[in-house]
Enzyme design. Structure first.
Site, PDB file in Angstrom:
ATOM      1  N   HIS A   1       0.815  -1.257   0.009  1.00 40.30           N
ATOM      2  CA  HIS A   1      -0.038   0.101  -0.014  1.00 40.30           C
ATOM      3  C   HIS A   1       0.884   1.360  -0.092  1.00 40.30           C
ATOM      4  CE1 HIS A   1      -3.777   1.969  -0.156  1.00 40.30           C
ATOM      5  NE2 HIS A   1      -4.514   0.922   0.664  1.00 40.30           N
TER       6      HIS A   1
ATOM      7  N   ASP B   1      -2.075   1.981  -4.973  1.00 40.83           N
ATOM      8  CA  ASP B   1      -3.213   2.250  -4.394  1.00 40.83           C
ATOM      9  C   ASP B   1      -4.316   1.249  -4.551  1.00 40.83           C
ATOM     10  OD1 ASP B   1      -2.230   4.685  -3.687  1.00 40.83           O
ATOM     11  OD2 ASP B   1      -2.886   5.976  -5.209  1.00 40.83           O
TER      12      ASP B   1
END
Length: 433
Positions: free
Chosen positions: A405, A409
């Site tokens: 992450h 995204d």
């Protein structure tokens, strides 16, 4: 009497340390020149260490599982003559037998420069007279001929394993990795006869299993994972695969994996953030133009990730051939080190054991890993061609993806999987230029 200090020699390829995975001698044993002393595991292979002199072992560097730095004392040997001696430095590379190729250690070592393991104080143990030395108990082999080294036989004897029950990984020869695999399939950690009580046993995590543990722990510790799962209708894709196989001639049989890899490679130029590596120490993300696809493969020695170089340049048949070749090389221990490193994205599939959904752990320093799951048949509502719907049996498969992450995204991961879904549900597009 003199003393000879045998230091761990330079094994090559920039190796700074090696792990003790087996001792062939103990304090008090006599060893002949060129006799085996220990098996040392590096990131690339297991190497047999041989004594350069004849004498009696008076100290050893540590226990199985300990890490020894290059140049540190491995064993001290009492020899004929006076004074102390050491091997010349730098020592030549030892005679080595590559027992098993290993997955590249993508994570940094726990200690950048481990302190040399000090040799314990010499223990005076008188050498037993040959006549009084008890013969070791035989290893159970069930009457079958079994090929195994003395170290493997000794370990099997200590664990109470019948070697005839162990499946060899290559050429009928049982190795330590085969014993590890056997233990993994026995909940008690060792061989037990029918009806015997299951006992508890503590097994030290060493060798490739420890390397895998370190890599997975580092990945989960350093990478904020998130996973996304989507259901795909692969009925048409499976029908196309069967048609291609029916007319393949001498080409390799297509499984689902090369079709999926072809789909991933076609879409990755639109999603370059997935085909990347993140150097978190330097704070740099490298997005790769070529797709070097890692394929997670279960082997008797543990999980390895052979790499398909430039997968985007291969057609379906070439992908199928390369997948088969690399998987066989990993399982047989013949994969080269360059074939086990440098992946930019990994796909992990358990085939029929794939389950409904998976949340795979990223192969650090990559930033994503894709996990196709098992194909199942279920009734679905499909258009009937007249503006309505009908119920029809369809083949469905979930595709899972785990991402870093910090780099990827959620929108990007979901968009990529949705693009994969559209492509494989209209598989003719895979064959279009």
């Amino acid at each position: 009497m003199g003393k000879f200090t045998f230091r761990l020699p330079d094994i090559g390829e920039g190796i700074a340390e090696a792990e003790i995975v087996a001792w062939h001698v103990k304090v008090g044993d006599m060893v002949e020149e060129d006799g085996r002393v220990a098996d040392m595991m590096t990131d690339k292979a297991t190497v047999e260490m041989e004594s350069p002199v004849t004498g009696r072992i008076i100290s050893v560097a540590g226990d199985v599982g300990d890490v020894v730095a290059i140049g540190s004392p491995l064993v001290v040997i009492e020899t004929e003559g006076e004074g102390e001696a050491e091997q010349a430095a730098p020592a030549p590379a030892p005679k080595a037998e590559v027992v098993e190729e290993r997955i590249e250690a993508e994570t940094p070592a726990i200690a950048a420069e481990p302190a040399p393991v000090p040799a314990p104080a010499p223990v005076a143990v008188p050498a037993p007279a040959p006549a009084a030395k008890a013969a070791p108990a035989p290893v159970r082999t069930g009457g079958a001929k079994v090929l195994a080294s003395p170290a493997v036989r000794q370990r099997a004897q200590d664990l109470g394993i019948d070697l005839s029950e162990v499946r060899p990984s290559e050429e009928g020869r049982i190795r330590h990795a085969d014993l590890d695999q056997f233990l993994a399939y026995n909940a008690s950690g060792g061989y037990r006869t029918a009806g015997a009580e299951r006992g508890d046993e503590t097994i030290k995590v060493i060798g490739l299993r420890r390397r895998i543990a370190e890599n997975m722990a580092a990945s989960k510790r350093n990478i904020p994972h998130f996973s996304y799962v989507e259901e795909c209708d692969v009925t048409a894709l499976e029908a196309m695969r069967e048609q291609l196989n029916a007319g393949r001639g001498d080409k390799p049989r297509l499984t689902m994996l090369p079709l999926l890899i072809a789909a991933f490679c076609r879409l990755l130029p639109q999603f370059p953030m997935l085909n990347a590596r993140y150097d978190d120490e330097a704070g740099v993300v490298t997005r790769f133009g070529a797709v070097h696809m890692g394929i997670a493969a279960q082997t008797p020695a543990g999980l390895m990730v052979p790499v398909i170089r430039n997968a985007q340049a291969l057609n379906l048949w070439q992908l199928a051939r390369e997948i088969g070749r690399l998987a066989d090389a990993a399982r047989n221990g013949t994969a080269k080190s360059e074939e086990l490193s440098g992946s930019t994205l990994t796909v992990t599939s358990l085939g029929p054991l794939g389950g409904v959904a998976t949340t795979p752990v990223i192969n650090r320093p990559e930033v994503a890993i894709i996990g196709p799951n098992r194909i199942i048949e279920r009734p679905m509502f499909v258009p009937d061609g007249m503006g309505g719907e009908r119920i029809e049996k369809r083949k469905l498969m979930n595709i899972s993806i785990s991402c870093d992450h910090r780099v990827v995204d959620g929108w990007d991961a979901a968009s990529f999987v949705q693009a994969v879904k559209k492509l494989i549900e209209t598989p003719v597009l895979l064959l279009a230029d």
